[in-house]
Design a protein around this motif. Structure first.
Motif, mmCIF file in Angstrom:
data_model
loop_
_atom_site.group_PDB
_atom_site.id
_atom_site.type_symbol
_atom_site.label_atom_id
_atom_site.label_comp_id
_atom_site.label_asym_id
_atom_site.label_seq_id
_atom_site.Cartn_x
_atom_site.Cartn_y
_atom_site.Cartn_z
ATOM 1 N N ALA A 113 0.842 -1.195 0.000
ATOM 2 C CA ALA A 113 0.000 0.000 0.000
ATOM 3 C C ALA A 113 0.881 1.250 0.000
ATOM 4 O O ALA A 113 1.806 1.372 0.802
ATOM 5 C CB ALA A 113 -0.916 0.012 1.219
ATOM 6 N N ILE A 114 0.595 2.158 -0.918
ATOM 7 C CA ILE A 114 1.310 3.432 -1.004
ATOM 8 C C ILE A 114 0.248 4.529 -0.911
ATOM 9 O O ILE A 114 -0.219 5.049 -1.931
ATOM 10 C CB ILE A 114 2.123 3.552 -2.307
ATOM 11 N N PRO A 115 -0.195 4.885 0.288
ATOM 12 C CA PRO A 115 -1.334 5.797 0.420
ATOM 13 C C PRO A 115 -1.020 7.225 -0.026
ATOM 14 O O PRO A 115 0.011 7.792 0.306
ATOM 15 C CB PRO A 115 -1.633 5.750 1.921
ATOM 16 N N GLU A 116 -1.948 7.761 -0.816
ATOM 17 C CA GLU A 116 -1.871 9.153 -1.275
ATOM 18 C C GLU A 116 -0.506 9.478 -1.872
ATOM 19 O O GLU A 116 0.139 10.455 -1.511
ATOM 20 C CB GLU A 116 -2.229 10.106 -0.137
ATOM 21 N N SER A 117 -0.100 8.660 -2.823
ATOM 22 C CA SER A 117 1.163 8.925 -3.512
ATOM 23 C C SER A 117 1.085 10.207 -4.325
ATOM 24 O O SER A 117 2.102 10.824 -4.623
ATOM 25 C CB SER A 117 1.501 7.756 -4.437
ATOM 26 N N ARG A 118 -0.123 10.597 -4.725
ATOM 27 C CA ARG A 118 -0.401 11.787 -5.538
ATOM 28 C C ARG A 118 0.034 11.631 -6.994
ATOM 29 O O ARG A 118 -0.202 12.524 -7.800
ATOM 30 C CB ARG A 118 0.245 13.046 -4.939
ATOM 31 N N ILE A 119 0.658 10.522 -7.343
ATOM 32 C CA ILE A 119 1.090 10.355 -8.728
ATOM 33 C C ILE A 119 -0.127 10.206 -9.639
ATOM 34 O O ILE A 119 -0.146 10.729 -10.768
ATOM 35 C CB ILE A 119 2.060 9.151 -8.879
ATOM 36 N N LEU A 120 -1.178 9.516 -9.188
ATOM 37 C CA LEU A 120 -2.369 9.361 -10.015
ATOM 38 C C LEU A 120 -3.088 10.694 -10.195
ATOM 39 O O LEU A 120 -3.622 10.986 -11.273
ATOM 40 C CB LEU A 120 -3.318 8.331 -9.403
ATOM 41 N N VAL A 121 -3.097 11.529 -9.154
ATOM 42 C CA VAL A 121 -3.709 12.858 -9.264
ATOM 43 C C VAL A 121 -2.934 13.702 -10.262
ATOM 44 O O VAL A 121 -3.509 14.383 -11.118
ATOM 45 C CB VAL A 121 -3.762 13.555 -7.888
ATOM 46 N N SER A 122 -1.613 13.658 -10.173
ATOM 47 C CA SER A 122 -0.771 14.455 -11.068
ATOM 48 C C SER A 122 -0.922 14.010 -12.518
ATOM 49 O O SER A 122 -1.034 14.841 -13.431
ATOM 50 C CB SER A 122 0.691 14.363 -10.631
ATOM 51 N N VAL A 123 -0.933 12.693 -12.736
ATOM 52 C CA VAL A 123 -1.087 12.187 -14.097
ATOM 53 C C VAL A 123 -2.494 12.479 -14.622
ATOM 54 O O VAL A 123 -2.682 12.757 -15.815
ATOM 55 C CB VAL A 123 -0.759 10.683 -14.150
ATOM 56 N N HIS A 124 -3.483 12.458 -13.745
ATOM 57 C CA HIS A 124 -4.844 12.851 -14.136
ATOM 58 C C HIS A 124 -4.863 14.277 -14.681
ATOM 59 O O HIS A 124 -5.474 14.549 -15.726
ATOM 60 C CB HIS A 124 -5.777 12.726 -12.923
ATOM 61 N N ARG A 125 -4.176 15.184 -14.000
ATOM 62 C CA ARG A 125 -4.121 16.575 -14.470
ATOM 63 C C ARG A 125 -3.418 16.647 -15.831
ATOM 64 O O ARG A 125 -3.814 17.404 -16.722
ATOM 65 C CB ARG A 125 -3.408 17.449 -13.447
ATOM 66 N N PHE A 126 -2.372 15.857 -16.003
ATOM 67 C CA PHE A 126 -1.664 15.800 -17.278
ATOM 68 C C PHE A 126 -2.590 15.297 -18.385
ATOM 69 O O PHE A 126 -2.622 15.849 -19.501
ATOM 70 C CB PHE A 126 -0.443 14.891 -17.131
ATOM 71 N N MET A 127 -3.364 14.249 -18.080
ATOM 72 C CA MET A 127 -4.283 13.696 -19.059
ATOM 73 C C MET A 127 -5.349 14.713 -19.458
ATOM 74 O O MET A 127 -5.768 14.779 -20.626
ATOM 75 C CB MET A 127 -4.920 12.421 -18.515
ATOM 76 N N GLU A 128 -5.804 15.508 -18.507
ATOM 77 C CA GLU A 128 -6.775 16.554 -18.809
ATOM 78 C C GLU A 128 -6.200 17.558 -19.804
ATOM 79 O O GLU A 128 -6.895 18.020 -20.712
ATOM 80 C CB GLU A 128 -7.190 17.262 -17.520
ATOM 81 N N GLU A 129 -4.924 17.902 -19.630
ATOM 82 C CA GLU A 129 -4.283 18.842 -20.557
ATOM 83 C C GLU A 129 -4.108 18.222 -21.943
ATOM 84 O O GLU A 129 -4.293 18.893 -22.959
ATOM 85 C CB GLU A 129 -2.931 19.281 -19.995
ATOM 86 N N VAL A 130 -3.763 16.942 -21.986
ATOM 87 C CA VAL A 130 -3.631 16.256 -23.274
ATOM 88 C C VAL A 130 -4.952 16.311 -24.038
ATOM 89 O O VAL A 130 -4.981 16.579 -25.249
ATOM 90 C CB VAL A 130 -3.184 14.796 -23.059
ATOM 91 N N GLN A 131 -6.051 16.086 -23.329
ATOM 92 C CA GLN A 131 -7.360 16.065 -23.977
ATOM 93 C C GLN A 131 -7.845 17.470 -24.353
ATOM 94 O O GLN A 131 -8.776 17.614 -25.135
ATOM 95 C CB GLN A 131 -8.371 15.376 -23.045
ATOM 96 N N ARG A 132 -7.184 18.486 -23.827
ATOM 97 C CA ARG A 132 -7.595 19.866 -24.107
ATOM 98 C C ARG A 132 -7.027 20.387 -25.420
ATOM 99 O O ARG A 132 -7.620 21.249 -26.071
ATOM 100 C CB ARG A 132 -7.156 20.770 -22.950
ATOM 101 N N PHE A 133 -5.869 19.856 -25.846
ATOM 102 C CA PHE A 133 -5.208 20.348 -27.050
ATOM 103 C C PHE A 133 -5.414 19.374 -28.206
ATOM 104 O O PHE A 133 -5.133 18.177 -28.090
ATOM 105 C CB PHE A 133 -3.711 20.543 -26.786
ATOM 106 N N ARG A 134 -5.851 19.901 -29.338
ATOM 107 C CA ARG A 134 -6.223 19.071 -30.475
ATOM 108 C C ARG A 134 -5.059 18.214 -30.970
ATOM 109 O O ARG A 134 -5.230 17.029 -31.253
ATOM 110 C CB ARG A 134 -6.747 19.955 -31.613
#
Length: 265
Positions: free
Chosen positions: A55-76
């Motif tokens: 268990a690696i609680p609240e690593s924040r890596i998934l949150v950070s990558v989620h934000r990155f994915m949101e930016e990827v989906q924002r640019f054509r």
């Protein structure tokens, strides 16, 4: 024979280097999520003590990558190559996890990310779950839900923001906490029957730990697991006025959950 701590310090970097070189990694991933203070920490600690689980609680890596994915989906121009880029992001997450812990003997890795406004200032809670599924389609997701009064009482007892690099700790209003719980309750209701998703009703886990533990073990394919052991919780100390106000705000969501058979909170 136990390995002395001074030797562990020298063994750990070598083991991590070895597992990264040969891509040793748990075959399965589980994300624990839900409203903050809804039992996610207790779930993560309990599962982290099971054989074959890290268990690696609240690593924040998934949150950070989620934000990155949101930016990827924002640019054509990036969105058209999103599958390639998401594959790269998946490798980044694996690399981060394997750099943080010795995982060679583990078959399941558990991360925990509560859906709270510090981590998700835009309150894109559901999109985080969606992006996690895009990143790891076979991942198991445990969504925890606990009764609103106990959850919100625990929320208001702490400050938020300690995990950030620059922002100061802050608190929210009871109304904001109630709205957060309501948003998470709606997400639980919508995802109740999604594949690889299990709704952990915290009241059921506490009141019937043996049977609920078995259900969670079956969902996660954990054998010979140690059942959950409930711990004493703090009493709720809201005034009658505050309690009535909270229950007024969350009433539609409580009714929604009850209509779906989710009532053991």
């Amino acid at each position: 024979m136990a390995i002395p701590s001074k030797y562990k310090e020298s063994i750990t970097p070598l083991a991590i280097k070895f597992q990264r070189a040969f891509s040793f990694f748990p075959r399965r991933i589980c994300l624990i999520s839900g409203a903050p203070r809804s039992g996610t920490t207790a779930l993560c600690e309990w599962l982290g003590h099971q054989e074959g689980v890290s268990a690696i609680p609240e690593s924040r890596i998934l949150v950070s990558v989620h934000r990155f994915m949101e930016e990827v989906q924002r640019f054509r121009n990036l969105e058209k190559d999103s599958q390639l880029i998401f594959g790269m992001a998946r490798g980044l997450v694996y690399d981060y996890y394997s750099s943080s812990r010795i995982l060679m003997t583990k078959s399941l890795l558990v991360d925990k990310e509560p859906l709270e406004p510090i981590a998700f200032p835009s309150k894109e809670y559901e999109q985080f779950i969606v992006n996690t599924r895009l990143l790891f389609p076979e991942a198991k997701i445990l969504l925890a839900i606990r009764d609103p009064l106990s959850t919100i009482w625990s929320m208001q007892a702490r400050t938020w923001g300690e995990s950030l690099t620059s922002a100061g700790a802050r608190r929210f209003t009871l109304e904001e906490y109630a709205e957060n719980w309501s948003s998470c309750a709606e997400l639980v209701a919508r995802h109740q029957f999604e594949p690889n998703t299990y709704i952990v009703q915290f009241g059921r886990l506490v009141n019937d730990p043996m049977n609920e533990s078995k259900r969670i073990f079956e969902f996660l394919h954990i054998r010979n697991g140690i059942p959950f052991q409930p711990r004493p919780t703090h009493s709720v100390g809201f005034t009658k006025e505050d309690q009535a106000n909270i229950l007024r705000i969350v009433k539609p969501q409580l009714e929604l959950l009850a209509s779906k058979g989710i009532s053991e909170l």
